[in-house]
Scaffold this motif. Structure first.
Motif, PDB file in Angstrom:
ATOM      1  N   ALA A 194       0.822  -1.217   0.000  1.00 18.13           N
ATOM      2  CA  ALA A 194       0.000   0.000   0.000  1.00 18.13           C
ATOM      3  C   ALA A 194       0.853   1.262   0.000  1.00 18.13           C
ATOM      4  O   ALA A 194       0.587   2.207  -0.755  1.00 18.13           O
TER       5      ALA A 194
ATOM      6  N   ARG B  27       2.418   1.940  -3.329  1.00 14.79           N
ATOM      7  CA  ARG B  27       1.433   2.417  -4.301  1.00 14.79           C
ATOM      8  C   ARG B  27       1.128   3.897  -4.061  1.00 14.79           C
ATOM      9  O   ARG B  27       0.968   4.671  -5.007  1.00 14.79           O
TER      10      ARG B  27
ATOM     11  N   THR C 194      -5.887   6.456  -9.558  1.00 11.86           N
ATOM     12  CA  THR C 194      -5.971   4.992  -9.556  1.00 11.86           C
ATOM     13  C   THR C 194      -5.060   4.397  -8.486  1.00 11.86           C
ATOM     14  O   THR C 194      -5.462   3.489  -7.738  1.00 11.86           O
ATOM     15  N   LEU C 195      -3.829   4.898  -8.385  1.00 14.61           N
ATOM     16  CA  LEU C 195      -2.873   4.356  -7.423  1.00 14.61           C
ATOM     17  C   LEU C 195      -3.267   4.685  -5.984  1.00 14.61           C
ATOM     18  O   LEU C 195      -3.091   3.860  -5.081  1.00 14.61           O
TER      19      LEU C 195
ATOM     20  N   LYS D  54      -6.335   5.061  -4.914  1.00 13.11           N
ATOM     21  CA  LYS D  54      -7.452   4.161  -4.613  1.00 13.11           C
ATOM     22  C   LYS D  54      -6.947   2.748  -4.331  1.00 13.11           C
ATOM     23  O   LYS D  54      -7.458   2.059  -3.429  1.00 13.11           O
ATOM     24  N   ASP D  55      -5.940   2.301  -5.105  1.00  9.46           N
ATOM     25  CA  ASP D  55      -5.357   0.972  -4.856  1.00  9.46           C
ATOM     26  C   ASP D  55      -4.722   0.915  -3.469  1.00  9.46           C
ATOM     27  O   ASP D  55      -4.857  -0.094  -2.754  1.00  9.46           O
TER      28      ASP D  55
ATOM     29  N   ALA E 243      -7.401   0.602  -0.888  1.00  6.06           N
ATOM     30  CA  ALA E 243      -7.987  -0.738  -0.890  1.00  6.06           C
ATOM     31  C   ALA E 243      -7.082  -1.737  -0.178  1.00  6.06           C
ATOM     32  O   ALA E 243      -7.550  -2.623   0.547  1.00  6.06           O
ATOM     33  N   LEU E 244      -5.754  -1.590  -0.375  1.00  5.23           N
ATOM     34  CA  LEU E 244      -4.805  -2.491   0.279  1.00  5.23           C
ATOM     35  C   LEU E 244      -4.650  -2.191   1.767  1.00  5.23           C
ATOM     36  O   LEU E 244      -4.433  -3.104   2.563  1.00  5.23           O
TER      37      LEU E 244
END
Length: 581
Positions: A316, A319, A340-341, A343-344, A347-348
């Protein structure tokens, strides 16, 4: 000065030039060019030019008060008015030559004004000038009557220094080691250098964007002349900070540098010359200055680090850093990649507060730039991200600042002021928080207060892309009717983002209010070609200023500029209705 210390003198001159730059812009000026140890400025008003010259010299006197006599820099400024030939951003002509020569007649730290400029400006100035007589200058045929002014004192310097907050104890890559500052004076001053090192360790550890090694990890290296790379490998440090303290009579000099030990690259260097005075207060001031300068450099170095692991293997935090590196590039494609990154990363690691704060920031900035469509869902999502960021990290000044910003943008003034008070209380030296405080005043209709705070933020050299101070200063000056200053700040913003929707719009409105019809038409053409479909009605939906007169003022400028009020809809009549008509 260059002969004594070339690098230090050049760095000091650049720092002075950056500090006075906001004054130039606030008076509607622009830098035509830099000329070695000087610069040529152009203003639309001779009164504005003279006021700016005085304000610059007062600030320089203030800055010089904190320097030893042999390090003080005294600028001379010449002010003249007349017609010029403009060509590709530069200006030429006899009147330019006179302005260039006039500075020779100015006292150090003062200004020299030609009689022509003095006659126009003196009626509007609250200062007195001295008639210095006629001067003959090289390559100027006629003698020039000169009036001069010099400062008699300086205003009290504000002590707020830049600081940047950061996320709580997440997993992170950067580890910072602060090596004991070397005492270059006698042993009696050892306590000061050791105390300064300990205070800096503490101040940097509050940032929490990175891990800071404790005193026990770095003080064993005190007095040992070891290679920085070896020390860094021994303590597993990504960055090292090292410096020295030298005392001479009533003066003290502190130097410091931030290095990436593996590459040997010097990421930042600074020097602070102070009168000793009360030692604990001095130590606190220098600690704050060092922390404020070093923290953003670590942010930037981490964001722009060239080597990253493959995307599939990123945890995370990595990212988030990759997203941050795209964000620093400030293009539409990079904005999309960073969203996008971020949000990734969330999420992680749903507890990664700073990723939520940055995602809220970039979403709203994308709206202001015209890169993201403004919707109710977007603003609700950004607000939820900011509230979650504060909940996850209630010690983050940045999290509270973005929460205050979002409240202000949506017209919730009391909530905005409440959040920004918390941000400033958490970190009084965070210039980002001070600037957002200025935004709260802007939205509330208190434009002088807004300009003061926003100018303070921009003057500290905060180039962090989270904060778009020039764009906000353009609006603040517009709402005060100071349209030339609006154009200066708009120009400053458009250098880095030539398609900035809101700045293109306020530029067109300011030109229209000035009655510069040809320039207005071109500015409106650029605005509408960059953002087709824009209308005044649609644009103003994003503005929730408290004072209806401010909205009306801005709307008036946009309509004068020729921005369509609403999109025309073509409705085709049905066959029966057509027959009836």
């Amino acid at each position: 000065m260059m002969g004594t210390d070339e690098a230090g003198t050049h760095a000091a001159f650049k720092a002075h030039r950056r500090a006075i730059h906001p004054i130039i812009l606030n008076h509607g000026g622009r830098v035509v060019k830099n000329t070695g140890d000087g610069f040529l400025l152009e203003f639309p008003s001779v009164v504005g030019a003279t006021e700016a010259a005085i304000a610059m010299q007062l600030l320089m006197a203030e800055r010089n008060n904190h320097l030893p006599v042999d390090r003080a820099m005294h600028f001379r400024l010449g002010v003249h008015m007349g017609d010029v030939i403009a060509d590709e951003g530069e200006v030429f002509g006899d009147d330019v030559n006179i302005a260039v020569r006039l500075e020779q007649a100015a006292p150090p730290g003062g200004i020299a004004v030609s009689a022509k400029a003095y006659c126009e400006a003196s009626r509007h100035l609250g200062i007195s000038m001295v008639n210095a007589g006629n001067y003959r200058f090289k390559n100027i045929t006629d003698a020039i009557e000169v009036w001069t002014w010099g400062p008699t004192g300086s205003e009290q310097r504000r002590r707020e220094l830049q600081g940047i907050s950061a996320p709580p104890g997440q997993s992170r890559l950067a580890i910072v080691g602060v090596l004991p500052f070397v005492n270059l004076s006698d042993n009696a001053d050892e306590y000061f250098s050791d105390g300064l090192t300990e205070d800096l360790i503490h101040a940097l550890s509050l940032q929490s964007f990175y891990r800071v090694l404790s005193r026990n990890s770095t003080f064993p290296f005190k007095g040992k002349n070891l290679n920085a790379r070896l020390i860094a490998r021994e303590i597993d440090a990504t960055y090292l900070i090292q410096g020295s303290v030298r005392r001479a009579g009533a003066k003290i000099r502190v130097t410091a540098e931030l290095i990436a030990p593996e590459s040997g690259e010097q990421l930042w260097t600074g020097r602070y010359d102070r009168d000793i005075g009360e030692l604990f207060a001095l130590q606190d001031e220098i600690t704050t200055s060092l922390s404020a300068a070093i923290a953003p450099e670590i942010f930037r170095a981490e964001a722009l680090a060239p080597s990253r692991p493959p995307a599939g293997d990123l945890p995370a935090w990595d990212r988030f850093l990759r997203g941050l590196s795209h964000y620093y590039r400030q293009t539409k494609a990079d904005f999309e990649a960073s969203i996008t990154l971020f949000k990734d990363a969330i999420a992680l690691d749903p507890a990664l507060s700073i990723a939520r704060a940055y995602l809220a920031t970039i979403m709203t900035q994308g709206v202001h730039y015209g890169w993201i469509k403004s919707t109710r869902e977007l603003w609700d999502s950004a607000m939820e991200l900011a509230q979650d960021s504060v909940r996850l990290d209630p010690r983050s000044s940045f999290a509270f600042s973005i929460l205050a910003y979002l409240h202000a943008m949506q017209g919730r003034n009391e909530a905005a002021h409440d959040a920004i008070r918390k941000a400033v209380a958490l970190n009084p030296y965070d210039m980002g928080a001070r600037g957002v405080e200025g935004i709260c005043h802007l939205v509330g209709g208190e434009h002088l207060e807004a300009i003061e705070l926003l100018s303070m933020a921009v003057q500290r050299g905060n180039s962090d892309p989270r904060y778009q101070w020039p764009a906000l200063l353009a609006f603040s000056h517009y709402l005060l009717g100071q349209y030339d200053a609006t154009l200066s700040w708009a120009r400053e913003t458009l250098y880095s983002n030539p398609n900035h929707l809101q700045v293109l719009a306020v530029r067109a409105a300011a030109l229209a209010q000035l009655g510069r019809q040809e320039e207005t038409a071109k500015a409106t053409e650029v605005l509408l070609s960059s953002h087709p479909g824009l209308t005044v009605e649609r644009h103003l939906r994003n503005f929730h200023w408290k004072n209806p007169a401010d909205i009306a003022h801005y709307k008036d400028g946009l309509l004068k500029a020729g921005v369509p009020f609403a999109r025309l809809m073509l409705v085709e009549s049905g066959p029966k209705r057509a027959a009836d008509s």
